[in-house]
Write a protein that holds these residues in place. Structure first.
Motif, PDB file in Angstrom:
ATOM      1  N   GLY A 127       1.314 -51.762 -26.906  1.00  0.00           N
ATOM      2  CA  GLY A 127       0.919 -53.072 -25.972  1.00  0.00           C
ATOM      3  C   GLY A 127       2.179 -53.957 -25.926  1.00  0.00           C
ATOM      4  N   ASP A 128       2.595 -55.043 -25.563  1.00  0.00           N
ATOM      5  CA  ASP A 128       3.658 -55.650 -25.371  1.00  0.00           C
ATOM      6  C   ASP A 128       3.892 -55.856 -27.249  1.00  0.00           C
ATOM      7  OD1 ASP A 128       4.030 -55.697 -22.972  1.00  0.00           O
ATOM      8  OD2 ASP A 128       2.983 -56.785 -22.856  1.00  0.00           O
ATOM      9  N   GLU A 129       5.056 -55.985 -27.717  1.00  0.00           N
ATOM     10  CA  GLU A 129       5.139 -56.421 -29.158  1.00  0.00           C
ATOM     11  C   GLU A 129       5.265 -57.948 -29.371  1.00  0.00           C
ATOM     12  OE1 GLU A 129       9.196 -57.014 -27.612  1.00  0.00           O
ATOM     13  OE2 GLU A 129       7.934 -55.355 -27.448  1.00  0.00           O
ATOM     14  N   THR A 130       5.023 -58.412 -30.356  1.00  0.00           N
ATOM     15  CA  THR A 130       4.514 -59.139 -31.220  1.00  0.00           C
ATOM     16  C   THR A 130       6.019 -60.014 -31.412  1.00  0.00           C
ATOM     17  OG1 THR A 130       2.453 -59.619 -31.855  1.00  0.00           O
ATOM     18  CG2 THR A 130       3.952 -61.361 -32.886  1.00  0.00           C
ATOM     19  N   GLY A 131       6.944 -59.265 -31.528  1.00  0.00           N
ATOM     20  CA  GLY A 131       8.529 -59.477 -32.885  1.00  0.00           C
ATOM     21  C   GLY A 131       8.257 -58.077 -32.960  1.00  0.00           C
ATOM     22  N   ILE A 132       9.952 -58.235 -33.475  1.00  0.00           N
ATOM     23  CA  ILE A 132      10.442 -56.503 -34.426  1.00  0.00           C
ATOM     24  C   ILE A 132      10.869 -57.331 -35.328  1.00  0.00           C
ATOM     25  CG2 ILE A 132      12.076 -55.851 -33.778  1.00  0.00           C
ATOM     26  CD1 ILE A 132      12.913 -56.503 -31.232  1.00  0.00           C
TER      27      ILE A 132
END
Length: 211
Positions: free
Chosen positions: A15-20
């Motif tokens: 899904g959508d990422e929390t961060g990189i």
């Protein structure tokens, strides 16, 4: 692709990422190191966009030890973090294996802003030469730093690494991998999961907590 400029391969979460998370390789390796692949898979499974990328010297030639200047390799890390910052509003974590981790730590000591530094098999000194420690920059690091290290690593004992970690100005954690050498291979421990667990403990929505 977004990470072609840094010769990066992205592992995307479902899904959508929390961060990189940005991870790079050791002196003789490249972005396709099996350990980096496993680490990036683990980060992606936790909801993060994980990128394994080649340092500038590896982009110039496919094999061999680092060539050119360490400054150029650190500039490549700065470029990777800047790219990540442009793509996410979440945290950016950075680190790498051995030489790649050392170069990342030096860039952070020089002012590169990351949320957490995650270092694997930090090459504390050349094998058999403990007098040639690579610790001068560590007191300049103020961000949370996780060291993942094998108890049989010839580049530094766990005791030596614990003393070096105490030099870091920010909070630190040491993940010990019993019996592992520099490649962090283990038949009994899930090293990627342990390392990610440790780093996530410092990914607090309130960064002031760790200052």
């Amino acid at each position: 692709m977004a990470f072609d400029a840094i010769a990066g391969v992205a592992h995307a979460p479902a899904g959508d990422e929390t961060g990189i998370v940005l991870l790079t390789h050791g002196a003789g390796g490249n972005r396709d190191s099996p350990m980096l692949v496993k680490l990036c898979d683990e980060w992606a499974s936790r909801g993060w966009l994980a990128v394994r990328y080649d340092l500038p010297y590896r982009r110039r030639r496919p094999k061999g030890p680092p060539s050119g200047s360490a400054t150029a390799d650190q500039a490549g890390i700065v470029e990777a973090v800047a790219l990540a910052r442009s793509l996410t509003k979440g945290p950016v974590l950075a680190g790498g294996h051995s030489y790649g981790g050392r170069m990342t730590s030096m860039a952070v000591a020089d002012g590169l802003a990351v949320d957490v530094l995650t270092l694997f098999s930090y090459p504390l000194h050349p094998p058999g030469k403990p007098e040639r420690g690579r610790t001068e920059h560590l007191p300049l690091i103020t961000v949370p730093t996780v060291f993942t290290h094998g108890t049989s690593d010839p580049f530094g004992t766990v005791e030596e690494l614990r003393s070096a970690a105490a030099l870091v100005a920010g909070p630190t954690e040491l993940v010990e991998v019993t019996g592992a050498r520099h490649d962090l291979g283990s038949k009994t421990l899930n090293v990627p999961a342990l390392a990610v667990d440790a780093a996530l403990r410092y990914c607090d929505p309130n960064p002031a907590k760790f200052r």
